[in-house]
Design an enzyme around this catalytic site. Sequence first.
Site, mmCIF file in Angstrom:
data_model
loop_
_atom_site.group_PDB
_atom_site.id
_atom_site.type_symbol
_atom_site.label_atom_id
_atom_site.label_comp_id
_atom_site.label_asym_id
_atom_site.label_seq_id
_atom_site.Cartn_x
_atom_site.Cartn_y
_atom_site.Cartn_z
ATOM 1 N N GLU A 1 -0.271 58.479 46.291
ATOM 2 C CA GLU A 1 -0.311 59.335 47.487
ATOM 3 C C GLU A 1 1.084 59.921 47.734
ATOM 4 O OE1 GLU A 1 -0.953 57.128 51.124
ATOM 5 O OE2 GLU A 1 -1.915 58.836 52.099
ATOM 6 N N HIS B 1 -10.796 55.963 56.609
ATOM 7 C CA HIS B 1 -9.888 55.299 57.553
ATOM 8 C C HIS B 1 -10.563 54.214 58.390
ATOM 9 C CE1 HIS B 1 -5.870 55.244 59.500
ATOM 10 N NE2 HIS B 1 -5.539 55.712 58.318
ATOM 11 N N ARG C 1 -5.100 50.245 46.655
ATOM 12 C CA ARG C 1 -4.091 51.136 47.230
ATOM 13 C C ARG C 1 -2.963 50.399 47.923
ATOM 14 N NH1 ARG C 1 -4.430 54.084 50.794
ATOM 15 N NH2 ARG C 1 -3.124 55.703 49.977
ATOM 16 N N GLU D 1 -4.340 49.810 51.722
ATOM 17 C CA GLU D 1 -3.030 50.154 52.286
ATOM 18 C C GLU D 1 -2.558 49.171 53.357
ATOM 19 O OE1 GLU D 1 -4.134 54.186 53.567
ATOM 20 O OE2 GLU D 1 -3.708 53.594 55.614
ATOM 21 N N ASP E 1 5.002 56.907 56.628
ATOM 22 C CA ASP E 1 5.546 55.747 57.347
ATOM 23 C C ASP E 1 6.145 54.726 56.387
ATOM 24 O OD1 ASP E 1 3.150 54.798 56.357
ATOM 25 O OD2 ASP E 1 2.272 54.384 58.323
ATOM 26 N N TYR F 1 -9.133 61.702 62.682
ATOM 27 C CA TYR F 1 -8.091 61.165 61.806
ATOM 28 C C TYR F 1 -7.759 62.182 60.709
ATOM 29 C CZ TYR F 1 -5.759 59.119 57.955
ATOM 30 O OH TYR F 1 -4.850 58.943 56.947
ATOM 31 N N ARG G 1 -6.359 65.252 48.829
ATOM 32 C CA ARG G 1 -7.194 64.565 49.809
ATOM 33 C C ARG G 1 -7.579 65.564 50.874
ATOM 34 N NH1 ARG G 1 -5.457 59.991 54.303
ATOM 35 N NH2 ARG G 1 -5.250 61.859 55.580
ATOM 36 N N HIS H 1 -2.104 65.809 51.063
ATOM 37 C CA HIS H 1 -3.028 65.707 52.206
ATOM 38 C C HIS H 1 -3.343 67.089 52.750
ATOM 39 C CE1 HIS H 1 -2.378 61.363 53.834
ATOM 40 N NE2 HIS H 1 -2.362 61.370 52.520
ATOM 41 N N HIS I 1 -0.277 53.520 48.034
ATOM 42 C CA HIS I 1 -0.113 54.109 49.369
ATOM 43 C C HIS I 1 1.259 54.788 49.414
ATOM 44 C CE1 HIS I 1 0.297 53.191 53.975
ATOM 45 N NE2 HIS I 1 -0.327 54.333 53.795
ATOM 46 N N ASN J 1 5.042 50.437 60.357
ATOM 47 C CA ASN J 1 4.766 51.423 61.400
ATOM 48 C C ASN J 1 4.308 50.784 62.721
ATOM 49 O OD1 ASN J 1 4.182 53.807 62.701
ATOM 50 N ND2 ASN J 1 2.866 54.624 61.079
ATOM 51 N N TRP K 1 -8.888 52.563 64.324
ATOM 52 C CA TRP K 1 -8.305 53.892 64.136
ATOM 53 C C TRP K 1 -8.181 54.142 62.652
ATOM 54 C CZ3 TRP K 1 -3.715 55.646 61.840
ATOM 55 C CH2 TRP K 1 -3.544 57.057 61.954
ATOM 56 N N ASP L 1 -10.488 60.056 52.909
ATOM 57 C CA ASP L 1 -10.131 58.788 53.561
ATOM 58 C C ASP L 1 -11.053 58.558 54.761
ATOM 59 O OD1 ASP L 1 -8.883 56.566 54.604
ATOM 60 O OD2 ASP L 1 -6.851 57.410 54.519
HETATM 61 O O1 EZ4 Z 1 -2.798 56.633 58.312
HETATM 62 O O2 EZ4 Z 1 0.024 55.110 56.777
HETATM 63 O O3 EZ4 Z 1 -3.857 57.173 53.197
HETATM 64 N N1 EZ4 Z 1 -3.057 57.229 54.026
HETATM 65 C C1 EZ4 Z 1 -3.193 56.797 55.259
HETATM 66 C C2 EZ4 Z 1 -1.960 56.878 56.102
HETATM 67 C C3 EZ4 Z 1 -2.067 55.982 57.316
HETATM 68 C C4 EZ4 Z 1 -0.724 55.657 57.809
HETATM 69 C C5 EZ4 Z 1 -0.809 54.658 58.933
HETATM 70 O O4 EZ4 Z 1 0.457 54.315 59.320
HETATM 71 O O5 EZ4 Z 1 -4.242 56.360 55.649
HETATM 72 O O6 EZ4 Z 1 -1.714 58.197 56.487
HETATM 73 CO CO CO Z 2 -5.439 55.822 53.994
#
Ligand code: EZ4
Ligand code: CO
Length: 401
Positions: A338, A212, A283, A262, A315, A159, A147, A122, A311, A37, A401, A210
Amino acid sequence: MRIRDAKVVICCPGRNFVTLKIQTDDGIYGLGDATLNGRELAVAAYLTEHVVPCLIGKDASRTEDIWQYLYRGGYWRRGPVTMTAIAAVDVALWDIKAKALQTPLYNLLGGRVRDGVMVYGHANGRDIDEAADEVGKYLSQGYLAVRAQCGIPGLPTTYGVSKDKMFYEPAEAGLPVENSWSTEKYLGHVPKLFERLRSTYGDEVHLLHDGHHRMTPIQAAHLGKQLEPYRLFWLEDAVTAELQEGFRIIRQHTTTPLAVGEVFDTVWDTKTLISEQLIDYLRMSLRGGGITALRKIASFADIYHVQMGSHGATDLSPVTMGAALHFDLSISNFGVQEYMHHSPETLEVFPHAYSFVKGYMHPGDRPGHGVDLDESLAAKFPYQRAYLPVNRKLDGTLWNW
Ligand code: EZ4
Ligand code: CO
């Protein structure tokens, strides 16, 4: 069974995907996902310029030797571009091997050890009410694991929160957009979300969250403690994991299960985390070196009671999804997969054998990994520059991020 040709196909049916197609001299082809990505063209060039010329004429059945050739033989090891490229070759070669033997890929990985692969969806909302409603929608579709993410009061974006609920995709066309962030506001709000979800939906559903990569270890330890009453399936990416021993601090303070991986590329990213039992779920996706690498990593994790939790974001293309389901079905230390929904256009470009029934997915029983590429349709969706957002704290400091 010699490799006659290999080519890279780039398309954007809603988001960018890079696909490697390897052709053998006896007419079988295999597909691998080479999508990274926001850095898609770097992997495409790595493959086209530096890998494909080395593959022509090689025996396609020698998956292990070709993996070693690309990893050891490249001299420059590890890193996301290299490992994504190696993964694409590896998955395509396993696809070819299974097609040549006319069997689903999972049979080459030891066969099925379970009937289906539990997946999590999600759910997200701008506030707790909306997020709770979204969790309910997943449960009514049969999901056993969800999630949950929600907007944070005082932050314009968060996020995991999107307008388009079922097809959430964080990368946006053009140059990166900027988000703003406050871990302090986040830490005060998240426990309220899970308090609501447990009181609304009871104890049965598996709930995940998450972080993140935004907390420090001590902040993550605090959140883990706050979330203990709500018995999360896992707390994901609580901190960035370049400093693996940082997880010792989180582990000392909380029994909330921890998941990470991930963005990992190789087993070396996991060594301390796994051998010191600092995490519960790894993951990594197949992007970290393909099936050849992930089988070894899963075996290493198994010794230390760490389960795999692939993961499966949008993407990664349906090729990774299909291949991951074969892998998940065949390893003993599997946790959960996921599952983010690809756009309808993406699913048309990649005809696939996998399916979702009552909370579980199955890769299907077609020979190979069961995912194909409609090249003429792909050609109608050319590459479009797109990036994930960047993140700044409220005072302007660039943050994860
Ligand atoms: O934000 O793969 O758990 N899943 C994640 C994803 C990530 C993306 C980033 O490209 O955290 O949604
Ligand atoms: Co994630």
